[in-house]
Write a protein that holds these residues in place. Structure first.
Motif, short mmCIF file in Angstrom:
data_model
loop_
_atom_site.label_atom_id
_atom_site.label_comp_id
_atom_site.label_asym_id
_atom_site.label_seq_id
_atom_site.Cartn_x
_atom_site.Cartn_y
_atom_site.Cartn_z
N ASN A 1 1.60 -7.26 -11.31
CA ASN A 1 2.36 -6.70 -12.45
C ASN A 1 3.84 -7.02 -12.27
OD1 ASN A 1 0.63 -5.59 -14.23
ND2 ASN A 1 0.50 -3.62 -13.16
N GLY A 2 4.46 -7.43 -13.37
CA GLY A 2 5.90 -7.70 -13.30
C GLY A 2 6.23 -9.10 -12.81
N ALA A 3 5.19 -9.93 -12.58
CA ALA A 3 5.42 -11.28 -12.05
C ALA A 3 6.10 -12.20 -13.06
CB ALA A 3 4.10 -11.89 -11.60
N GLY A 4 5.99 -11.86 -14.35
CA GLY A 4 6.61 -12.68 -15.39
C GLY A 4 5.62 -13.40 -16.28
N LYS A 5 4.36 -13.02 -16.21
CA LYS A 5 3.31 -13.72 -16.98
C LYS A 5 3.52 -13.55 -18.49
CE LYS A 5 0.04 -11.36 -14.91
NZ LYS A 5 0.85 -10.46 -14.06
N THR A 6 3.77 -12.32 -18.90
CA THR A 6 3.97 -12.07 -20.34
C THR A 6 5.26 -12.73 -20.82
OG1 THR A 6 2.88 -9.95 -20.02
CG2 THR A 6 4.06 -10.25 -22.10
N THR A 7 6.29 -12.63 -20.01
CA THR A 7 7.57 -13.24 -20.40
C THR A 7 7.40 -14.76 -20.53
OG1 THR A 7 8.69 -11.49 -19.17
CG2 THR A 7 10.02 -13.38 -19.82
P1 ADP Z 1 3.73 -9.47 -16.16
O1 ADP Z 1 3.23 -9.87 -17.52
O2 ADP Z 1 3.45 -10.50 -15.12
O3 ADP Z 1 3.27 -8.10 -15.73
P2 ADP Z 1 6.32 -9.34 -17.46
O4 ADP Z 1 6.60 -10.72 -17.93
O5 ADP Z 1 5.84 -8.35 -18.47
O6 ADP Z 1 5.33 -9.39 -16.20
O7 ADP Z 1 7.62 -8.71 -16.83
C1 ADP Z 1 8.42 -9.36 -15.84
C2 ADP Z 1 9.58 -8.42 -15.48
O8 ADP Z 1 10.53 -8.40 -16.52
C3 ADP Z 1 9.15 -6.99 -15.24
O9 ADP Z 1 9.90 -6.47 -14.15
C4 ADP Z 1 9.52 -6.30 -16.53
O10 ADP Z 1 9.84 -4.95 -16.31
C5 ADP Z 1 10.73 -7.10 -16.99
N1 ADP Z 1 10.86 -7.15 -18.46
C6 ADP Z 1 9.99 -7.76 -19.29
N2 ADP Z 1 10.42 -7.66 -20.57
C7 ADP Z 1 11.59 -6.98 -20.53
C8 ADP Z 1 12.55 -6.55 -21.51
N3 ADP Z 1 12.38 -6.82 -22.82
N4 ADP Z 1 13.64 -5.85 -21.08
C9 ADP Z 1 13.83 -5.59 -19.77
N5 ADP Z 1 12.97 -5.98 -18.80
C10 ADP Z 1 11.87 -6.65 -19.16
#
Ligand code: ADP
Length: 246
Positions: A39-45
């Motif tokens: 979790n938080g690795a950046g996959k969604t981003t």
């Molecule tokens: P994953 O999908 O791998 O769990 P994310 O891409 O959701 O990871 O998130 C990567 C990091 O960026 C996390 O620490 C998350 O809290 C942070 N993050 C993601 N989107 C935002 C945002 N819009 N504002 C602030 N922090 C964000």
């Protein structure tokens, strides 16, 4: 394998926090790839960047034969380029039949002026049959989407995305909430779909990833930690440490 997508040195900072940190990797044409990571690795981003929802501070995402940079294109334009995204929650038209859902997706693929006057042709109906077969719903064409199981709805949405003839399909945790049988069938659908277009699957479930039997990219703190077969990456000490939270 020729590359379809080349991610070069992208970084994203949210309020001073580097969610994506100099990330680089490639996806080939007609490749099935799994992206894993805690979790938080950046996959969604990462998916948000490729689909134009989030703009990185630096780096390029080069796409297709012309190596066009997707960064700076808006979401609609990127979808037109042939990048489809399946979110976790299925969004199908519950009151409509499976067939009508697929037809609507086909219609939406047409140019705006043609949509208003659109009548499905025999070729369109054949395409709907093909898509239904591809997602294992040939026997459910007349059923209302709202009556389908969770897994079947997910497959229908995959079919609706395939109707738009993407060159790259991004799929977010397709196996979540599915029964073991549904998971197995989902693997088959994704493996089959990746024969003619690239499919990138973000997934937590390691058994599911094992069944996909494809190259795996492990993300950690916004960068690639390891890449290769699942056996290769899960034997990596850094990957083990990250997953055990050390
Ligand atoms: P994953 O999908 O791998 O769990 P994310 O891409 O959701 O990871 O998130 C990567 C990091 O960026 C996390 O620490 C998350 O809290 C942070 N993050 C993601 N989107 C935002 C945002 N819009 N504002 C602030 N922090 C964000």
């Amino acid at each position: 394998m020729s590359q379809l997508l080349e991610v070069n040195g992208i970084s994203v900072t949210f309020d001073g926090f580097r969610a994506i940190n100099n990330l680089s990797f490639n996806i080939g044409r007609a490749e099935l790839r799994a992206i894993i990571g805690p979790n938080g690795a950046g996959k969604t981003t990462f998916m948000d960047i490729v689909t134009g929802k989030t703009k990185p501070d630096e780096g390029t995402v080069l796409w297709g034969e012309m190596s066009r940079n997707l960064i700076g294109m808006n979401e609609a334009r990127i979808a037109q380029e042939g990048i489809g995204r399946k979110f976790q929650k299925p969004t199908v038209f519950e009151d409509q039949s499976v067939e009508d859902n697929l037809l609507m997706a086909l219609r939406n693929n047409r140019r705006a002026f043609a949509v208003l006057f659109w009548k499905p042709t025999d070729a369109d109906m054949n395409r709907v049959s093909e898509l239904a077969a591809e997602i294992g719903l040939s026997n459910a064409l007349g059923r209302k989407a709202g009556e389908l199981s969770h897994g079947q709805k997910q497959w229908l949405e995959i079919g609706m995305l395939l109707a738009q003839e993407p060159k790259l399909l991004l799929v977010d945790e397709p196996a979540a909430g599915m029964t073991p049988e549904e998971r197995e069938k989902t693997t088959d659908i994704l493996v089959e779909a990746a024969k003619t277009r690239a499919v990138v699957v973000v997934e937590h479930d390691m058994e599911f990833v094992r069944r996909l039997n494809c190259k795996v990219t492990v993300l950690h703190e916004g960068s690639v930690l390891a890449e290769g077969s699942l056996d290769h990456v899960t034997a990596n000490k850094q990957v083990i440490d990250v997953y055990l939270g050390r």
